[in-house]
Scaffold this motif. Structure first.
Motif, PDB file in Angstrom:
ATOM      1  N   PHE B 195       0.727  -1.198  -0.179  1.00 46.29           N
ATOM      2  CA  PHE B 195      -0.192  -0.175  -0.237  1.00 46.29           C
ATOM      3  C   PHE B 195       0.281   1.242  -0.389  1.00 46.29           C
ATOM      4  CE2 PHE B 195      -0.156   0.325   5.065  1.00 46.29           C
ATOM      5  CZ  PHE B 195      -0.198  -1.274   4.806  1.00 46.29           C
ATOM      6  N   TRP B 196       1.826   1.083  -0.943  1.00 47.49           N
ATOM      7  CA  TRP B 196       1.986   2.328  -1.204  1.00 47.49           C
ATOM      8  C   TRP B 196       2.109   3.404  -2.431  1.00 47.49           C
ATOM      9  CZ3 TRP B 196       6.707   2.066   1.922  1.00 47.49           C
ATOM     10  CH2 TRP B 196       7.935   2.535   1.796  1.00 47.49           C
ATOM     11  N   GLY B 197       1.809   5.378  -1.845  1.00 47.81           N
ATOM     12  CA  GLY B 197       1.967   6.119  -2.954  1.00 47.81           C
ATOM     13  C   GLY B 197       0.837   5.796  -3.196  1.00 47.81           C
ATOM     14  N   PRO B 198       0.698   5.422  -4.540  1.00 48.57           N
ATOM     15  CA  PRO B 198      -0.612   5.806  -5.473  1.00 48.57           C
ATOM     16  C   PRO B 198      -1.872   4.946  -4.759  1.00 48.57           C
ATOM     17  CG  PRO B 198       1.020   4.538  -7.032  1.00 48.57           C
ATOM     18  CD  PRO B 198       1.293   5.209  -6.159  1.00 48.57           C
ATOM     19  N   LEU B 199      -0.904   3.646  -4.383  1.00 47.34           N
ATOM     20  CA  LEU B 199      -2.168   2.731  -4.329  1.00 47.34           C
ATOM     21  C   LEU B 199      -2.016   2.580  -2.613  1.00 47.34           C
ATOM     22  CD1 LEU B 199      -1.651  -0.193  -6.461  1.00 47.34           C
ATOM     23  CD2 LEU B 199      -3.829   1.459  -6.144  1.00 47.34           C
ATOM     24  N   ASN B 200      -2.057   3.732  -2.012  1.00 44.86           N
ATOM     25  CA  ASN B 200      -2.125   4.046  -0.732  1.00 44.86           C
ATOM     26  C   ASN B 200      -3.544   3.825   0.459  1.00 44.86           C
ATOM     27  OD1 ASN B 200      -1.825   4.058   2.116  1.00 44.86           O
ATOM     28  ND2 ASN B 200       0.340   5.447   2.363  1.00 44.86           N
ATOM     29  N   LEU B 201      -4.322   2.882   0.679  1.00 45.80           N
ATOM     30  CA  LEU B 201      -5.054   3.017   0.224  1.00 45.80           C
ATOM     31  C   LEU B 201      -5.857   2.612   2.066  1.00 45.80           C
ATOM     32  CD1 LEU B 201      -7.397   1.764  -2.588  1.00 45.80           C
ATOM     33  CD2 LEU B 201      -6.675   3.764  -2.151  1.00 45.80           C
TER      34      LEU B 201
END
Lengths: 207, 309, 124
Positions: B195-201
């Motif tokens: 869950f890093w960067g753009p997909l850190n939801l």
């Protein structure tokens, strides 16, 4: 050096883990905890499978059950009262009968294991378990394996039909009634109810 | 002999775990500074300072958490990262876990990571953490299938589920060229599972930190280290599956692996800094509607190419 | 350095071939499977909520799979059908879960019920 003792220690620990976590599934207050205890039991059994040289099956247990128990935990939180386990809770019926049935099943199966003499034919030394499974699945037993795939596909369709919010004639929570035979008429193929018939759609209130 | 076979692998994995997590922290700070973020201290020292600060900080306690699960979840995530690192082959013989099904075991690490991250958010018994956990499950169930199809794609030319065999099958041509869709899709999986960067939801700022919003002190340190270590483990798997692993001229195998892993890490961390966070519902729709069919295409591509030879 | 897992698996297989170990035998494995099946049966019969009931079924299947693999490894001389059976049981578990949850969703929508007692009219 006899390494068999290491295998034994690992097996005993994993066996205890499998049974204890399996038992805790039905002895915990929280539904989410219950599903993760079940996952723990599956992982222990998967590791025992690895000890038995079933390299694919043991690892497959990890990921299959990981996803399954995750979905189960989600459903727990969705549907169940007390998902977090903040209150003690007992939701059981026919407790004594079930206990008896469980113990009987264990005793009968255990006696069968103890009293039957099974042939002693371990894995041949050169067997490649993964390759052997693959050749069987896409060779001799291909029909069985592919039937399982078709059944899974049918399951997917069935599940979407059963759980889809949209029925054939509109949203499920609005009655989902078929259209009338004449424009504006009563829903087709549906017997009239006593009081609130007429041109409006029926709304079923159960509670 | 038993020392060489049982102890050395553990030492290698632990060394990469610690060194890798540290280098992720340093690289992330360097990239952020290069991209114009305000410079926050010496990039070499500030990860250590933050670690020491978290170590002496008191661990927060919420009202009626599932204490054991809450404290255990970061450690379990770290253990999963270590399992992933154990699968990375450093050379033909230097592998901690050379299982015949190591690609499948990596798949189980991805699946169990979903469970552990959900547990981390759920057990805190706090609303924002639970929302983060739920978001992560939606994301996790979406990327798992993509990951599996992509990994089956690299297993096809190798005719094996063993990561060392996958590397050796790339002797002539790396999978990144042979299956051009594979690596980009797999990078999305990597951003998802950490869950890093753009997909850190799961741990995003719009949830005030999500699953980690209530965590402070040593557990928080373990959680942060585990995320970085998981990113390292992922880069190791990606380098082996697509970039030819230890194969390469001049340098020795392990050195090539380090170079390739650092390259994957640099791309991931750069993506994490320049791509904005995706909204959860858009993310799930995009994964199922766009990326999953692309993964199908990748698998068919790999299958046809394997039949051709 | 030789891989740790290769070593472990080699040790296990040598031990299994030589039958040196005391505890991990077909009988103990079957007893473990029986215990799991017994606990699962207890859960499936005693739990009121649908999802907990399904967990009991899954635990029973867990025991079944363990027994199948044990027979395959120690009594079946590695006949591939033993592994195939386990794969089929896994598929059955997936189907059971999916259909079970879909039914729970449908029932819940209709009746706001997630317990077996609430569906007593299904008995007729």
């Amino acid at each position: 050096m006899n390494h068999g003792i290491l295998v034994d220690i690992a097996f005993l620990l994993l066996a205890v883990l499998a049974v204890v976590s399996g038992w805790r599934v039905f002895r915990t207050d929280s539904m989410v905890r219950a599903s993760f205890f079940l996952l723990l039991s599956f992982i222990a059994v998967g590791a025992i499978m690895l000890l038995l040289a079933a390299e694919y099956l043991g690892v497959a247990m990890f990921f299959m059950m990981g996803v399954e128990m995750m979905v189960m935990a989600l459903f727990m939180v969705m549907f169940m009262m007390n998902p977090a386990g903040l209150n003690p809770m007992v939701m059981v019926h026919q407790h004594r009968i079930s206990m008896g049935a469980g113990v009987t099943a264990f005793l009968v199966l255990g006696l069968m294991a103890l009293l039957t003499r099974f042939p002693n034919r371990p894995l041949p030394a050169g067997l490649e378990p993964v390759a052997s499974l693959g050749h069987e699945m896409l060779g001799g037993s291909m029909l069985i394996f592919e039937s399982a795939a078709v059944v899974l596909l049918a399951t997917m369709i069935g599940v979407v039909v059963l759980s889809s919010h949209r029925g054939r004639y509109g949203a499920a929570n609005e009655g989902s009634l078929p259209p009338g035979l004449a424009p504006g008429g009563d829903p087709a193929g549906k017997p009239k109810e006593d009081q609130d018939g007429g041109h409006e759609h029926h709304h079923h209130h159960h509670h | 002999m038993i020392l060489n076979e049982m102890v050395l692998p553990i030492i290698v994995v632990l060394a990469v775990l610690v060194g890798g997590a540290y280098s992720v922290a340093v690289m992330d700070r360097v990239i952020a500074t290069r991209l114009g973020a305000p410079r926050a201290g010496n990039p070499w020292l500030s990860p250590l300072t933050r670690g020491a600060w978290l170590l002496v900080q008191q661990a927060n306690v919420t009202e009626a958490p599932d204490g054991r699960a809450w404290r255990l979840a970061p450690a379990l995530y770290l253990a999963l990262a270590a399992t992933g690192l154990a699968l990375v082959p450093w050379s033909e013989t230097l592998v901690a876990t050379d299982l015949a099904t190591s690609v499948v075991l990596w798949g189980s690490v991805e699946a169990l990571a979903t469970v552990v991250i959900f547990l981390h958010g759920w057990s805190a018994n706090a609303p924002l953490a639970l929302i983060g956990a739920y978001r992560y499950v939606a994301l996790g169930l979406s990327y798992l299938l993509i990951s599996m199809f992509v990994l089956i794609g690299v297993a096809l030319p190798a005719e094996s589920l063993q990561l060392t065999q996958v590397v050796m099958s790339q002797e002539g041509l790396w999978n990144v060229v042979r299956q051009p869709l594979g690596l980009p899709l797999f990078l999305v999986v990597g951003l998802g599972m950490t869950f890093w960067g753009p997909l850190n939801l799961a741990d995003s700022t719009d949830l005030a930190g999500g699953t980690a919003s209530e965590v402070s002190g040593p557990p928080r340190l373990v959680w942060d280290v585990a995320r970085a270590a998981m990113l390292v483990a992922f880069s190791g798997i990606a380098a082996s599956a697509f970039l030819g692993g230890w194969l390469g001229p001049w340098l020795s195998g392990p050195l090539w692996m380090v170079v390739k892993m650092l390259a994957v890490l640099a791309v991931l961390l750069w993506l994490g800094r320049v791509v904005p966070r995706v909204a959860p519902e858009r993310c799930v729709t995009g994964m199922w509607v766009v990326l999953l069919p692309l993964a199908f295409v990748d698998l068919i591509w790999a299958g046809v190419a394997a039949l051709w030879q | 350095m030789v891989a740790m897992s290769t070593t472990i698996i080699t040790i296990t297989r040598q031990a299994l071939l030589a039958r040196k170990e005391v505890w991990m035998t077909l009988v103990t494995l079957l007893l473990l499977a029986a215990a799991l099946i017994g606990i699962g049966l207890y859960g499936a019969l005693s739990q009121q909520s649908f999802v907990m009931l399904m967990m009991g079924l899954e635990l029973m299947l867990n025991g079944v799979m363990l027994a199948a693999v044990a027979f395959w490894a120690l009594s079946g001389a590695g006949a591939p059908e033993g592994q195939l059976l386990t794969i089929i049981v896994m598929a059955v578990m997936a189907i059971e879960m999916a259909m079970g949850f879909a039914l729970v969703v449908a029932v819940y929508r209709g009746k706001q019920a997630d317990m077996t007692e609430a569906l007593s009219e299904l008995k007729q």
